[in-house]
Design a protein around this motif. Structure first.
Motif, PDB file in Angstrom:
ATOM      1  N   UNK A   1     -50.965  37.663  45.756  1.00  0.00           N
ATOM      2  CA  UNK A   1     -49.704  37.437  45.046  1.00  0.00           C
ATOM      3  C   UNK A   1     -49.032  38.785  44.848  1.00  0.00           C
ATOM      4  N   UNK A   2     -47.700  38.803  44.911  1.00  0.00           N
ATOM      5  CA  UNK A   2     -46.964  40.065  44.822  1.00  0.00           C
ATOM      6  C   UNK A   2     -45.703  39.855  43.997  1.00  0.00           C
ATOM      7  N   UNK A   3     -45.305  40.877  43.241  1.00  0.00           N
ATOM      8  CA  UNK A   3     -44.065  40.813  42.470  1.00  0.00           C
ATOM      9  C   UNK A   3     -42.869  41.055  43.381  1.00  0.00           C
ATOM     10  N   UNK A   4     -41.689  40.689  42.887  1.00  0.00           N
ATOM     11  CA  UNK A   4     -40.471  40.912  43.672  1.00  0.00           C
ATOM     12  C   UNK A   4     -40.273  42.389  43.969  1.00  0.00           C
ATOM     13  N   UNK A   5     -40.508  43.243  42.979  1.00  0.00           N
ATOM     14  CA  UNK A   5     -40.327  44.686  43.188  1.00  0.00           C
ATOM     15  C   UNK A   5     -41.274  45.195  44.266  1.00  0.00           C
ATOM     16  N   UNK A   6     -42.519  44.723  44.228  1.00  0.00           N
ATOM     17  CA  UNK A   6     -43.488  45.156  45.238  1.00  0.00           C
ATOM     18  C   UNK A   6     -43.085  44.660  46.625  1.00  0.00           C
ATOM     19  N   UNK A   7     -42.551  43.447  46.683  1.00  0.00           N
ATOM     20  CA  UNK A   7     -42.095  42.916  47.969  1.00  0.00           C
ATOM     21  C   UNK A   7     -40.944  43.755  48.517  1.00  0.00           C
ATOM     22  N   UNK A   8     -40.000  44.107  47.658  1.00  0.00           N
ATOM     23  CA  UNK A   8     -38.862  44.914  48.107  1.00  0.00           C
ATOM     24  C   UNK A   8     -39.327  46.272  48.622  1.00  0.00           C
ATOM     25  N   UNK A   9     -40.255  46.890  47.908  1.00  0.00           N
ATOM     26  CA  UNK A   9     -40.795  48.179  48.339  1.00  0.00           C
ATOM     27  C   UNK A   9     -41.506  48.029  49.688  1.00  0.00           C
ATOM     28  N   UNK A  10     -42.245  46.949  49.853  1.00  0.00           N
ATOM     29  CA  UNK A  10     -42.929  46.698  51.126  1.00  0.00           C
ATOM     30  C   UNK A  10     -41.921  46.566  52.263  1.00  0.00           C
ATOM     31  N   UNK A  11     -40.857  45.803  52.028  1.00  0.00           N
ATOM     32  CA  UNK A  11     -39.827  45.646  53.047  1.00  0.00           C
ATOM     33  C   UNK A  11     -39.242  46.996  53.445  1.00  0.00           C
ATOM     34  N   UNK A  12     -39.046  47.871  52.473  1.00  0.00           N
ATOM     35  CA  UNK A  12     -38.390  49.154  52.726  1.00  0.00           C
ATOM     36  C   UNK A  12     -39.305  50.163  53.401  1.00  0.00           C
ATOM     37  N   UNK A  13     -40.606  50.059  53.182  1.00  0.00           N
ATOM     38  CA  UNK A  13     -41.493  51.141  53.614  1.00  0.00           C
ATOM     39  C   UNK A  13     -42.611  50.727  54.559  1.00  0.00           C
ATOM     40  N   UNK A  14     -43.054  49.482  54.507  1.00  0.00           N
ATOM     41  CA  UNK A  14     -44.259  49.101  55.236  1.00  0.00           C
ATOM     42  C   UNK A  14     -44.066  47.975  56.251  1.00  0.00           C
ATOM     43  N   UNK A  15     -43.050  47.161  56.069  1.00  0.00           N
ATOM     44  CA  UNK A  15     -42.914  45.951  56.887  1.00  0.00           C
ATOM     45  C   UNK A  15     -42.742  46.293  58.355  1.00  0.00           C
ATOM     46  N   UNK A  16     -43.324  45.475  59.203  1.00  0.00           N
ATOM     47  CA  UNK A  16     -43.209  45.649  60.638  1.00  0.00           C
ATOM     48  C   UNK A  16     -42.108  44.746  61.179  1.00  0.00           C
ATOM     49  N   UNK A  17     -41.635  45.112  62.365  1.00  0.00           N
ATOM     50  CA  UNK A  17     -40.469  44.411  62.901  1.00  0.00           C
ATOM     51  C   UNK A  17     -40.735  42.928  63.133  1.00  0.00           C
ATOM     52  N   UNK A  18     -41.963  42.569  63.546  1.00  0.00           N
ATOM     53  CA  UNK A  18     -42.219  41.151  63.796  1.00  0.00           C
ATOM     54  C   UNK A  18     -42.090  40.333  62.521  1.00  0.00           C
ATOM     55  N   UNK A  19     -42.220  40.996  61.357  1.00  0.00           N
ATOM     56  CA  UNK A  19     -42.089  40.266  60.100  1.00  0.00           C
ATOM     57  C   UNK A  19     -40.641  39.842  59.847  1.00  0.00           C
ATOM     58  N   UNK A  20     -39.694  40.589  60.389  1.00  0.00           N
ATOM     59  CA  UNK A  20     -38.293  40.134  60.300  1.00  0.00           C
ATOM     60  C   UNK A  20     -38.143  38.809  61.023  1.00  0.00           C
ATOM     61  N   UNK A  21     -38.764  38.716  62.193  1.00  0.00           N
ATOM     62  CA  UNK A  21     -38.719  37.454  62.933  1.00  0.00           C
ATOM     63  C   UNK A  21     -39.345  36.332  62.116  1.00  0.00           C
ATOM     64  N   UNK A  22     -40.492  36.612  61.508  1.00  0.00           N
ATOM     65  CA  UNK A  22     -41.177  35.586  60.727  1.00  0.00           C
ATOM     66  C   UNK A  22     -40.339  35.151  59.532  1.00  0.00           C
ATOM     67  N   UNK A  23     -39.597  36.102  58.946  1.00  0.00           N
ATOM     68  CA  UNK A  23     -38.842  35.806  57.729  1.00  0.00           C
ATOM     69  C   UNK A  23     -37.523  35.058  57.992  1.00  0.00           C
ATOM     70  N   UNK A  24     -37.155  34.904  59.251  1.00  0.00           N
ATOM     71  CA  UNK A  24     -35.929  34.152  59.549  1.00  0.00           C
ATOM     72  C   UNK A  24     -35.996  32.755  58.941  1.00  0.00           C
TER      73      UNK A  24
END
Length: 959
Positions: free
Chosen positions: A258-281
């Protein structure tokens, strides 16, 4: 066909029994007899249901076993009604909530959920197989069933957890439930029959309970999430509810549950990989409060959709598809209709690559559903309608087969059956005579799909030259540059060397450098075969340097050789076009389709395109609406320039197109300004809403009024109104006087036009031609305007009125303005006095604006230039309109020359000379603009033309 099945005791033949494939009868008969033994007869079952028993049971032993285990289910009136009608999310949730309310403890939840799921899945399979619901409805109902089960089960668990531990609250004191994001097909309402459900657990704000351990909210939600997963995923004697897959969460299996919204935003900005953009569509909040849902939607959208055109998505999805295909081949699963060639995933990739590339600009492409996205791609012209029909047909058929495969035994499979009995049953259940006929249909659809996938996603061919250029490495040797066609390879090499040392290039990320390395061989080969390779290379390298910080455009050009070839043509022909693209790189997208690039839009097409673009932007997003206006202008300006520089469009049509574009934007921006002002203050009395531009009009003077607009022209505008009483108040909650309302509309229009954004400004606006100039009212009444023109206007203002015309607003205002203009221009005048005043004004203009240089001819202000022709025309109109008012109908020089010839003010020879020279000059001015040069040419170039105009001037203006 007989009336009974032979055996110890003959029983009636069920409808459809005789049509079963050979070899299947025995099993069907056995199931039928077993059912009748427990149930009796089908007398009370509606005929439509009874007729489908054999079909459904044969295609789905899962449903058959359910009916044999729960024979009362099929006899229940509620079941029969629900087999014939659709069920939505609300009904699912209400029914499940009622069932769960009887659970006295947590241990009771599992059996209730499993029975509920089995019953509803049997119903969904029956409706699908019997043809009572199409595949779109089946996928949606399956998704809503899963959403209802997750939401209602979580609600019970959350309530029990809060009672045991306390309730987690936001800093504002609001209850914050656990948010569940449905991924993949669940998020897109496309869940197949026996699919896993991909979930992500999130909560809004971190905190702690006031217990002795100060238990964190993260711990609370983690325990809650684990209990939910166990409740749904665990297989018991009663089966399972849904297999839960949490691997799409941030950091995958190694990340927190489980993750907080702030942690998710930080992950998107610093750690997320490009394939995750595809998954998040396809990501969608399926359980959570409204505030959290809005916040999560915004957070996910900002991660998935770029504000620019992201052509890297081609390469990324291509690589992902290749990895999938490699795994399919490794496992010898080429008959997998989801992952194999031409399968469901390829259709999804085609739709989603456009979403990732364009979704930041086109909100209509943010739909999670594949079918809807494909339809939007056709509407927006990104894919041909025939291609979209083909993909849509394939998608629905393959999804239907996927469902039938999984309905057979409630197992997650995507592989076509290998056993002849299963193959025969599948073909029969889908209405095909035999397996080869069905297989041929599947193979044909997959072949067509893969052809489209290859066309959309195929990597461009670089002829093995990928390593010719390497940022920070060795430059291509001059021998190679010479071999590909550079006439001066040393100069080309120096240009590349300077480019290498440019700061933006040195600062390229590794990813940007990789994109440039892939692009540069394509550029060098394309430029080397152009008409002026070194000139084109220099201009293109300056463009690449300026967009290096947005290196995604390198990917656009590398992925689209056709766009690159257009860019090279422009680099040779026009520095203005290259500078225009440099300033607004989003225009590179316009180069992808030469058919659209070289076909400027008509007035009606422009209006339709602008309206369509604005519908994709929220009404409340003022900044993005300004950007939409500007990008619309930039794209259409490029279309006009492209046809102009390539000689596709005649000069007069170029000016028409530029004028139509400005008119369309003035009209669109006026409507925007009017809507916003009405929203704040209400409209004038009697107005019919925010679309009723009652009593307000815009008049264009100068080049726009005369349909002679150039590339860099500003707009001379005058605002008029016909309100009977400007002191009355508008009809809104915050009313202002009508006079103030019109002034605010005008000010907002000017602001929307002139404000500099990252997408530039629309036009510079000049309001000095309004009555009394800068000291006059911003918006004049028609009555005051008429009085001023009759009693106070200077001769030069009457000259300006010759080229004035109504372009936007209330048509009633436009009609009255035209009457005033005609009456004013047609006043009797003393020709001698008029001629003297016109000549005097021309001399003043020449003194202030003429470029004095004996080596050049000033196309606009030189003796015998454009201004002299315009002044002859204006004098002719003012001198002759009293006797021939019909000549005031026109505002452009060319048609006014014809009109003045027809009233014998000009001889046919003089009119023809003036027309030809005027068009010749205007063409030269356009060419100078596209070359980013002043409107000056060598003095000898137009000597004959200027002399001819000077002679006509002397005859007419010096009498």
């Amino acid at each position: 066909m007989t009336d009974s099945i032979s055996g110890p005791a003959a029983v009636p033949i069920p409808p459809g029994y005789a049509t079963l494939p050979a070899g299947i009868h025995a099993r069907a008969e056995e199931a039928w007899l077993a059912f009748l033994k427990q149930y009796g007869a089908l007398d009370s079952i509606p005929q439509k249901i009874a007729e489908s028993v054999v079909l459904v049971w044969s295609a789905s032993p899962f449903v058959m076993q359910w009916c044999l285990r729960e024979p009362e289910w099929l006899s229940a009136e509620e079941t029969l009604q629900r087999l014939l009608t659709a069920t939505g999310i609300v009904a699912y949730r209400e029914s499940l909530r009622l069932a769960l309310s009887s659970c006295s403890n947590e241990a009771d939840l599992g059996p209730v959920l499993r029975r509920f799921r089995m019953r509803e899945m049997a119903r969904l399979a029956w409706r699908d197989i019997a043809g009572l619901a199409d595949i779109d409805a089946t996928l949606r109902e399956t998704s809503e069933l899963a959403e209802a089960i997750v939401s209602e089960a979580l609600a019970v668990l959350f309530d029990r957890a809060c009672k045991a531990t306390g309730t987690p609250l936001t800093p504002e004191g609001d209850v914050q439930p656990l948010c569940v994001v449905g991924m993949g097909k669940l998020g897109a309402w496309e869940l197949n029959f026996s699919s896993d459900i991909d979930l992500i657990f999130l909560f809004r704000s971190e905190g702690a309970f006031p217990d002795r351990r100060a238990t964190s909210y993260s711990e609370f939600y983690t325990r809650l999430g684990r209990r939910l997963i166990q409740l749904l995923d665990e297989t018991t004697d009663a089966g399972f509810v849904f297999r839960v897959d949490m691997r799409l969460r941030p950091f995958g299996d190694s990340g927190p549950l489980v993750m907080s919204f702030d942690a998710l935003e930080l992950y998107f900005q610093t750690q997320a990989r490009e394939w995750e953009r595809y998954a998040m569509v396809k990501a969608r909040v399926i359980s959570g409060d409204a505030v959290s849902t809005r916040q999560l939607d915004a957070l996910i959208e900002s991660f998935v959709y770029r504000r620019y055109l992201d052509y890297r998505a081609f390469g990324e999805l291509r690589d992902l598809k290749q990895k999938i295909l490699t795994e399919v081949l490794r496992r010898d699963r080429q008959e997998n209709i989801k992952l194999g060639l031409g399968g469901i995933r390829e259709i999804e990739f085609v739709a989603q690559v456009f979403q990732l590339i364009r979704g930041g600009h086109e909100r209509g492409l943010r739909d999670r559903r594949v079918i809807e996205t494909l339809a939007m791609l056709a509407r927006q012209g990104h894919l041909p309608e025939a291609v979209v029909r083909k993909l849509t047909e394939s998608y629905r058929f393959l999804r239907m087969i996927e469902n039938r495969l999984q309905e057979f035994q409630d197992q997650q499979t995507h592989d076509l059956p290998q056993g002849p009995e299963h193959q025969a049953l599948l073909a029969w259940s889908l209405g095909y005579g035999d397996w080869p006929a069905l297989k041929a249909r599947v193979d044909d659809l997959r072949r067509q799909t893969h052809e489209v996938f290859e066309q959309v996603m195929a990597a461009p061919h670089t002829e093995g030259e990928e390593q010719v250029y390497c940022v920070g490495g060795e430059l291509p040797p001059t021998a190679w540059l010479e071999s590909v066609g550079f006439p001066d390879p040393q100069l080309a090499w120096r240009l590349l060397e300077d480019f290498e040392h440019a700061r933006p290039v040195k600062r390229l990320t590794s990813r940007g450098a990789a994109d440039l390395n892939r692009l540069m061989p394509l550029i060098l080969r394309a430029v080397a075969t152009s008409l002026d390779p070194e000139l084109a290379l220099g201009r293109l390298l300056r463009l690449l340097e300026s967009i290096a910080s947005r290196s995604v455009y390198f990917a656009l050009l590398a992925e689209n050789p056709l766009a690159l070839s257009q860019l090279v043509r422009f680099a040779v022909a026009s520095p203005w076009i290259i500078q225009h693209i440099t300033q607004f790189p989003v225009l590179l997208d316009e180069l992808l389709d030469p058919r659209a690039l070289y076909r400027p839009l008509s007035r009606s097409e422009l209006a339709a395109e602008l309206e369509e673009k604005l519908t994709l932007v929220d009404l409340g997003d003022a900044e993005q609406r300004m950007v939409a206006f500007r990008q619309f202008k930039q794209a259409n300006l490029l279309r006009v320039a492209a046809t102009d520089i390539m000689g596709v469009t005649p000069l007069m049509v170029v000016s028409d197109y530029l004028s139509y574009l400005a008119e369309t934007l003035v009209d669109g921006v006026l409507r925007e300004a009017w809507r916003v002002t009405v929203g704040r203050h209400g409209g004038p009395p009697g107005s019919a809403g925010p679309e009723d531009l009652r009593g307000f009009g815009v008049v264009a003077y100068g080049k726009l009024g005369g349909l002679e607009l150039g590339y860099g022209s500003d707009l001379d505008l005058v605002f008029l109104h016909n309100a009977p009483d400007v002191t009355t108040l508008t009809e809104g909650s915050s009313p202002v006087t009508v006079a103030e309302f019109y002034a605010r509309v005008a000010k907002r229009l000017v602001s929307l036009m002139t404000t500099q954004t990252h997408a530039g400004a629309l036009y510079e606006i000049d309001l000095r031609l309004r009555p009394s100039g800068n000291s006059g009212l911003l918006v004049s009444s028609l009555e005051a305007y008429e009085t001023y023109q009759r009693e106070s206007a200077w001769t030069w203002e009457q000259q300006s009125l010759v080229r004035a015309r109504f372009i936007a607003g209330d048509a009633v205002v436009g009609e009255r303005f035209s009457e005033i203009r005609c009456d004013t221009l047609a006043r009797p005048r003393d020709k001698t006095t008029l001629r003297a005043e016109v000549v005097e004004m021309r001399e003043k203009m020449r003194q202030h604006l003429l470029v004095v240089d004996s080596q050049v001819f000033d196309l606009k202000q030189g003796v015998g230039g454009i201004a002299d022709i315009e002044f002859i025309v204006q004098f002719g109109v003012l001198a002759n309109a009293a006797a021939a008012p019909a000549i005031t109908r026109w505002t452009d020089v060319v048609r006014l020359l014809d009109a003045l010839r027809d009233v014998n003010f000009l001889s046919p020879e003089d009119a023809e000379t003036l027309r030809n020279v005027y068009c010749h000059y205007r063409a030269q001015v356009h060419r100078c603009a596209l070359r980013e040069e002043p409107a000056l040419v060598p003095s000898s170039e137009n000597s004959a033309e200027s002399a001819a105009i000077e002679r006509i001037w002397q005859r007419i203006m010096q009498d």
